[in-house]
Design a protein around this motif. Structure first.
Motif, PDB file in Angstrom:
ATOM      1  N   SER A 109      -8.033 -10.264 -31.502  1.00 62.93           N
ATOM      2  CA  SER A 109      -6.621 -10.016 -31.241  1.00 62.93           C
ATOM      3  C   SER A 109      -5.748 -10.822 -32.193  1.00 62.93           C
ATOM      4  O   SER A 109      -6.215 -11.714 -32.900  1.00 62.93           O
ATOM      5  N   HIS A 110      -4.436 -10.516 -32.179  1.00 58.54           N
ATOM      6  CA  HIS A 110      -3.493 -11.294 -32.982  1.00 58.54           C
ATOM      7  C   HIS A 110      -3.430 -12.743 -32.512  1.00 58.54           C
ATOM      8  O   HIS A 110      -3.208 -13.657 -33.309  1.00 58.54           O
ATOM      9  N   SER A 111      -3.617 -12.969 -31.203  1.00 57.98           N
ATOM     10  CA  SER A 111      -3.580 -14.335 -30.678  1.00 57.98           C
ATOM     11  C   SER A 111      -4.664 -15.191 -31.311  1.00 57.98           C
ATOM     12  O   SER A 111      -4.430 -16.331 -31.712  1.00 57.98           O
ATOM     13  N   SER A 112      -5.877 -14.637 -31.404  1.00 60.46           N
ATOM     14  CA  SER A 112      -6.974 -15.411 -31.980  1.00 60.46           C
ATOM     15  C   SER A 112      -6.878 -15.472 -33.498  1.00 60.46           C
ATOM     16  O   SER A 112      -7.407 -16.385 -34.127  1.00 60.46           O
ATOM     17  N   ALA A 113      -6.202 -14.491 -34.119  1.00 62.51           N
ATOM     18  CA  ALA A 113      -6.067 -14.501 -35.578  1.00 62.51           C
ATOM     19  C   ALA A 113      -5.264 -15.703 -36.038  1.00 62.51           C
ATOM     20  O   ALA A 113      -5.543 -16.298 -37.078  1.00 62.51           O
ATOM     21  N   ASP A 114      -4.229 -16.088 -35.273  1.00 59.95           N
ATOM     22  CA  ASP A 114      -3.417 -17.244 -35.632  1.00 59.95           C
ATOM     23  C   ASP A 114      -4.157 -18.551 -35.365  1.00 59.95           C
ATOM     24  O   ASP A 114      -4.040 -19.507 -36.114  1.00 59.95           O
ATOM     25  N   GLU A 115      -4.912 -18.578 -34.276  1.00 63.44           N
ATOM     26  CA  GLU A 115      -5.605 -19.820 -33.905  1.00 63.44           C
ATOM     27  C   GLU A 115      -6.770 -19.476 -32.987  1.00 63.44           C
ATOM     28  O   GLU A 115      -6.573 -19.043 -31.858  1.00 63.44           O
ATOM     29  N   MET A 116      -7.979 -19.666 -33.484  1.00 64.01           N
ATOM     30  CA  MET A 116      -9.172 -19.383 -32.691  1.00 64.01           C
ATOM     31  C   MET A 116      -9.443 -20.583 -31.787  1.00 64.01           C
ATOM     32  O   MET A 116     -10.219 -21.471 -32.100  1.00 64.01           O
ATOM     33  N   SER A 117      -8.739 -20.618 -30.650  1.00 61.66           N
ATOM     34  CA  SER A 117      -8.899 -21.722 -29.710  1.00 61.66           C
ATOM     35  C   SER A 117      -8.843 -21.173 -28.292  1.00 61.66           C
ATOM     36  O   SER A 117      -8.373 -20.051 -28.055  1.00 61.66           O
ATOM     37  N   PHE A 118      -9.300 -21.989 -27.344  1.00 59.24           N
ATOM     38  CA  PHE A 118      -9.289 -21.572 -25.944  1.00 59.24           C
ATOM     39  C   PHE A 118      -7.868 -21.289 -25.475  1.00 59.24           C
ATOM     40  O   PHE A 118      -7.602 -20.292 -24.795  1.00 59.24           O
ATOM     41  N   GLY A 119      -6.922 -22.163 -25.855  1.00 57.55           N
ATOM     42  CA  GLY A 119      -5.536 -21.990 -25.440  1.00 57.55           C
ATOM     43  C   GLY A 119      -4.908 -20.721 -25.974  1.00 57.55           C
ATOM     44  O   GLY A 119      -4.013 -20.144 -25.346  1.00 57.55           O
ATOM     45  N   ALA A 120      -5.369 -20.266 -27.150  1.00 58.01           N
ATOM     46  CA  ALA A 120      -4.810 -19.056 -27.746  1.00 58.01           C
ATOM     47  C   ALA A 120      -5.435 -17.800 -27.154  1.00 58.01           C
ATOM     48  O   ALA A 120      -4.748 -16.796 -26.928  1.00 58.01           O
ATOM     49  N   VAL A 121      -6.741 -17.844 -26.900  1.00 53.54           N
ATOM     50  CA  VAL A 121      -7.466 -16.640 -26.493  1.00 53.54           C
ATOM     51  C   VAL A 121      -7.462 -16.450 -24.979  1.00 53.54           C
ATOM     52  O   VAL A 121      -7.392 -15.313 -24.485  1.00 53.54           O
ATOM     53  N   ALA A 122      -7.528 -17.542 -24.212  1.00 58.73           N
ATOM     54  CA  ALA A 122      -7.682 -17.445 -22.757  1.00 58.73           C
ATOM     55  C   ALA A 122      -6.584 -16.622 -22.076  1.00 58.73           C
ATOM     56  O   ALA A 122      -6.898 -15.758 -21.239  1.00 58.73           O
ATOM     57  N   PRO A 123      -5.285 -16.843 -22.373  1.00 62.60           N
ATOM     58  CA  PRO A 123      -4.268 -16.021 -21.697  1.00 62.60           C
ATOM     59  C   PRO A 123      -4.436 -14.527 -21.964  1.00 62.60           C
ATOM     60  O   PRO A 123      -4.256 -13.706 -21.065  1.00 62.60           O
ATOM     61  N   TYR A 124      -4.801 -14.180 -23.208  1.00 63.99           N
ATOM     62  CA  TYR A 124      -4.978 -12.762 -23.537  1.00 63.99           C
ATOM     63  C   TYR A 124      -6.210 -12.194 -22.835  1.00 63.99           C
ATOM     64  O   TYR A 124      -6.174 -11.063 -22.327  1.00 63.99           O
ATOM     65  N   ALA A 125      -7.290 -12.971 -22.782  1.00 68.96           N
ATOM     66  CA  ALA A 125      -8.497 -12.521 -22.093  1.00 68.96           C
ATOM     67  C   ALA A 125      -8.223 -12.313 -20.606  1.00 68.96           C
ATOM     68  O   ALA A 125      -8.639 -11.302 -20.011  1.00 68.96           O
ATOM     69  N   LEU A 126      -7.507 -13.260 -19.986  1.00 65.15           N
ATOM     70  CA  LEU A 126      -7.169 -13.127 -18.570  1.00 65.15           C
ATOM     71  C   LEU A 126      -6.259 -11.921 -18.350  1.00 65.15           C
ATOM     72  O   LEU A 126      -6.408 -11.188 -17.360  1.00 65.15           O
ATOM     73  N   HIS A 127      -5.338 -11.694 -19.277  1.00 63.12           N
ATOM     74  CA  HIS A 127      -4.428 -10.545 -19.178  1.00 63.12           C
ATOM     75  C   HIS A 127      -5.215  -9.237 -19.183  1.00 63.12           C
ATOM     76  O   HIS A 127      -4.944  -8.334 -18.371  1.00 63.12           O
ATOM     77  N   ILE A 128      -6.189  -9.135 -20.071  1.00 60.95           N
ATOM     78  CA  ILE A 128      -7.009  -7.920 -20.156  1.00 60.95           C
ATOM     79  C   ILE A 128      -7.812  -7.717 -18.876  1.00 60.95           C
ATOM     80  O   ILE A 128      -7.915  -6.602 -18.341  1.00 60.95           O
ATOM     81  N   LEU A 129      -8.407  -8.785 -18.344  1.00 63.13           N
ATOM     82  CA  LEU A 129      -9.209  -8.660 -17.122  1.00 63.13           C
ATOM     83  C   LEU A 129      -8.346  -8.255 -15.929  1.00 63.13           C
ATOM     84  O   LEU A 129      -8.749  -7.422 -15.106  1.00 63.13           O
ATOM     85  N   LEU A 130      -7.160  -8.839 -15.830  1.00 62.76           N
ATOM     86  CA  LEU A 130      -6.256  -8.472 -14.738  1.00 62.76           C
ATOM     87  C   LEU A 130      -5.820  -7.013 -14.866  1.00 62.76           C
ATOM     88  O   LEU A 130      -5.727  -6.292 -13.860  1.00 62.76           O
ATOM     89  N   ALA A 131      -5.576  -6.577 -16.100  1.00 69.01           N
ATOM     90  CA  ALA A 131      -5.228  -5.165 -16.316  1.00 69.01           C
ATOM     91  C   ALA A 131      -6.374  -4.269 -15.878  1.00 69.01           C
ATOM     92  O   ALA A 131      -6.156  -3.185 -15.308  1.00 69.01           O
ATOM     93  N   GLY A 132      -7.616  -4.713 -16.130  1.00 69.51           N
ATOM     94  CA  GLY A 132      -8.775  -3.933 -15.712  1.00 69.51           C
ATOM     95  C   GLY A 132      -8.885  -3.823 -14.207  1.00 69.51           C
ATOM     96  O   GLY A 132      -9.240  -2.761 -13.672  1.00 69.51           O
ATOM     97  N   ILE A 133      -8.597  -4.915 -13.497  1.00 72.18           N
ATOM     98  CA  ILE A 133      -8.673  -4.888 -12.028  1.00 72.18           C
ATOM     99  C   ILE A 133      -7.720  -3.844 -11.465  1.00 72.18           C
ATOM    100  O   ILE A 133      -8.057  -3.101 -10.531  1.00 72.18           O
ATOM    101  N   TRP A 134      -6.508  -3.775 -12.044  1.00 74.04           N
ATOM    102  CA  TRP A 134      -5.527  -2.794 -11.562  1.00 74.04           C
ATOM    103  C   TRP A 134      -5.840  -1.387 -12.085  1.00 74.04           C
ATOM    104  O   TRP A 134      -6.023  -0.459 -11.312  1.00 74.04           O
ATOM    105  N   PHE A 135      -5.922  -1.242 -13.395  1.00 71.85           N
ATOM    106  CA  PHE A 135      -6.086   0.078 -14.006  1.00 71.85           C
ATOM    107  C   PHE A 135      -7.435   0.706 -13.637  1.00 71.85           C
ATOM    108  O   PHE A 135      -7.522   1.896 -13.332  1.00 71.85           O
ATOM    109  N   GLY A 136      -8.485  -0.106 -13.638  1.00 68.48           N
ATOM    110  CA  GLY A 136      -9.810   0.426 -13.355  1.00 68.48           C
ATOM    111  C   GLY A 136      -9.985   0.890 -11.929  1.00 68.48           C
ATOM    112  O   GLY A 136     -10.892   1.679 -11.633  1.00 68.48           O
TER     113      GLY A 136
END
Length: 674
Positions: A142-169
């Motif tokens: 993702s763009h978040s990890s492209a700027d900085e490959m760190s837990f703080g950068a990737v974790a919010p986006y990963a959690l966002h995707i999983l939460l979207a899956g819980i609802w959409f799926g």
């Protein structure tokens, strides 16, 4: 064409992955009784799991193929497996793709296994976990990890995707249940039981959506930063607005389903139950279609240049909003706070309408009118004039070459009106024409962006003698002038610097420069960032000879404090002088680039006791600057005006020790003026 194929591949694999993940989570939530897993709708839903996993794999192949074509610039490589393998073996994107593909294969294996064994609740928990892994791995691209490959950068986006899956799926599972034959002889399919399933999941949907919104804000803030204007003037902003609009419609449908149609589904009255089921089938179906469109927009958005990197070449509005520029103007605070208060009243009427059972027209009209009135009161006072170039970003970096060139252009074109120091010293006899602006001591950064200044330099300022220079100066020269003015203003602020640093207060960026030294070393000031402090010594020869003996004796001690010394002459040195200095000092003496460095750093010469240095005799013959390892000027000693200062080496090393104890307070300054 490649872009269309790439978008479809990303969308299809993401959609399949979200549905598989969310459906399994849904089954875990409602599957407290084993009878659920024997229901016909569960069997039909589960039969689709291997197919969804296969779509994920095929989508990943499509992503690899199109990425190869885009990365190599050869359309033919989209169909060339050999080129695919090169990308996989030689790039970070390829390594991440391998991980995603292996996790997708694992997921396919899990779906095949659970389809051949007695269904248990934990089986679906295992499948949900397996489906989560490719989603998480995908966030590493993702763009978040492209700027900085760190837990703080990737974790919010990963959690966002999983939460979207819980609802959409969960939406397909909703539809399978609603479209099932609700025979009362089937305990798992009668309306009352179905209502229990849907209500149970709907109860967790609200916190999921709240967390989804919160993580979405975190991700967006990271990709927008302070460039909020791009949200209304860039493809990223328009896509985000479209995505949020669709989400708002989905939330309205979800609200109606949760609080109106679901309660009716469990009623004993068959007519009400049938009407509710019909509404749910219709609107959950619409919600699912909108969700598919939402995921498509999210896919496109994830591969669109983020707002913070967008160049707004042509601002389409004649105004912009600026809190900093307007807040201290008369009546602004009162108007803004009144608007904010009215906005909260509007929110209160939403709650009141729900509690008082207002009709839908009244429930919508009153909050809308109050909200529009709130914006009409609060926003106009914050508006200031804007130009097409207002948010234009500089194309010339803020470095000493640009500053030095800008100083020469200023002397040739601007000094006659603004004075040699930019204080607006020119005399205007016409009382109807404004005096030249004081560019040195008056703050301009809140009301004028660099784009505004570029517009004024290009087209002039009405009501003044300021002409436009678009016909006489190139675009690069105009940016050089802006960089010089920026350095001039920073230099005036630098009068607050002294030989003692202000702890944890980086404020003034050091202009960067390239250099070559007498000992064959070369580089850029940025090379020292995140590694070493730099002591820059601007010197005269032979006047600085005694100081050089002192610095040479303390060099090992200074180096031990994670600091390098760069010696910068303020005039050209002949070979004999250079040899004399080289016999004394062990640190680099800059021989190329010194003139531009001197011209730029002389702008930072002012001190508290002599804040207005002017004239040839007032240019110091010896100055020293400490730049911290993050790229900020933290201390300065002007030998001519600040006494003994760093001739006491212990006083200087104390400052270096203190800098080494500081962690990063602000990120390193950018390459361009803002």
């Amino acid at each position: 064409m490649i872009e269309i194929i790439a978008t479809f591949a990303r969308w299809s694999q993401l959609t399949a992955n979200l549905i598989l993940f969310g459906s399994c989570v849904f089954l875990v939530i409602v599957g407290q009784q084993k009878a659920v897993f024997e229901a016909s709708w569960t069997i039909r839903l589960e039969k689709g799991f291997p197919w969804l996993a296969s779509v994920i794999l095929l989508g990943l192949v499509g992503i690899l193929a199109t990425t190869t074509g885009e990365a190599t610039g050869e359309v033919s490589n989209v169909w060339n497996p050999h080129a695919w393998f090169e990308i996989v073996q030689q790039t970070q994107i390829g390594y991440i793709w391998i991980a995603r593909a292996l996790l997708a294969v694992l997921l396919l294996s899990v779906t095949l296994v659970i389809g051949r064994v007695d269904r248990q609740r934990w089986h679906y928990g295992l499948c949900a976990s397996a489906a989560a892994l490719p989603l998480i791995a995908g966030t590493l691209m993702s763009h978040s990890s492209a700027d900085e490959m760190s837990f703080g950068a990737v974790a919010p986006y990963a959690l966002h995707i999983l939460l979207a899956g819980i609802w959409f799926g969960a939406l397909p599972a909703f539809l399978f249940i609603l479209l099932n034959d609700h025979s009362k002889s089937d305990k798992t399919s009668n309306p009352t039981t179905v209502a229990v399933y849907l209500t149970k999941f709907s109860a967790i949907a609200l916190p999921v959506m709240v967390l989804l919104a919160a993580t979405g804000l975190m991700v967006t803030d990271r990709l927008v930063e302070t460039y909020y204007h791009t949200l209304v003037a860039s493809p990223y902003g328009w896509l985000l607005s479209a995505k949020l609009s669709i989400l708002a419609i989905i939330l309205v449908i979800a609200y109606q389903a949760r609080y109106q149609w679901l309660p009716m589904l469990s009623k004993e009255d068959p007519q009400q139950s049938n009407v509710s089921a019909a509404h749910l089938r219709k609107w959950v179906g619409i919600e699912f279609i909108l969700a598919l469109l939402l995921v498509l927009l999210a896919t496109i958005l994830a591969n669109t240049l983020p707002a913070k990197h967008t160049m707004i070449d042509n601002w389409p509005y004649p105004f912009r909003f600026s809190l900093n520029a307007t807040w201290d103007e008369p009546n602004v605070q009162e108007m803004v706070w009144s608007g904010v208060a009215l906005f909260f009243i509007a929110l209160g009427t939403v709650w009141l309408g729900i509690r008082s059972n207002w009709n839908s027209t009244k429930k919508t009209l009153i909050p809308s009118l109050l909200g529009i009135s709130a914006m009409a009161i609060a926003l106009p006072p914050l508006a200031i004039e804007a130009y097409p170039e207002t948010y234009l970003k500089p194309t010339v970096p803020f470095d000493v070459i640009s500053i030095s060139n800008g100083s020469q252009l200023f002397a040739a074109h601007c000094a006659s009106c603004h004075g040699p120091q930019g204080k607006g010293a020119g005399v205007i006899t016409d009382p109807e024409i404004k005096d030249p602006t004081d560019l040195l001591t008056e703050p301009h950064t809140t009301k004028y962006t660099v784009g505004n200044i570029f517009h004024q330099l290009s087209h002039g300022i009405p009501g003044t003698t300021m002409p436009g220079f678009s016909a006489t100066l190139s675009e690069e020269n105009r940016w050089d002038l802006i960089n010089y003015l920026h350095a001039l203003s920073r230099g005036f602020d630098a009068r607050l610097l002294g030989s003692m640093i202000v702890p944890e207060n980086p404020a003034i960026a050091s202009p960067v420069f390239n250099y070559s030294a007498h000992n064959g070393s070369s580089g850029n000031l940025k090379d020292f960032r995140l590694q070493k402090n730099v002591l820059m010594v601007l010197f005269s020869w032979p006047q600085s000879k005694e100081r050089f003996f002192q610095l040479a004796a303390a060099y090992d001690r200074i180096q031990a404090l994670n600091t390098e010394i760069l010696a910068i002459p303020i005039r050209a040195l002949n070979e004999q002088e250079l040899e004399q200095i080289a016999e004394i000092v062990p640190f680099p003496i800059i021989t190329e680039g010194w003139s531009e460095i001197k011209d730029s750093y002389w702008l930072y010469r002012r001190v508290r006791t002599v804040p207005d240095l002017s004239g040839k005799g007032m240019f110091p013959g010896h100055m020293e600057f400490i730049t911290d390892r993050f790229g900020y000027l933290r201390a300065r000693w002007v030998a001519q005006f600040e006494g003994y200062g760093w001739q006491n080496v212990s006083a200087m090393t104390l400052q270096l020790t203190q800098l080494n104890q500081e962690n990063e307070i602000m990120p390193p300054p950018g390459e361009h003026a803002h």
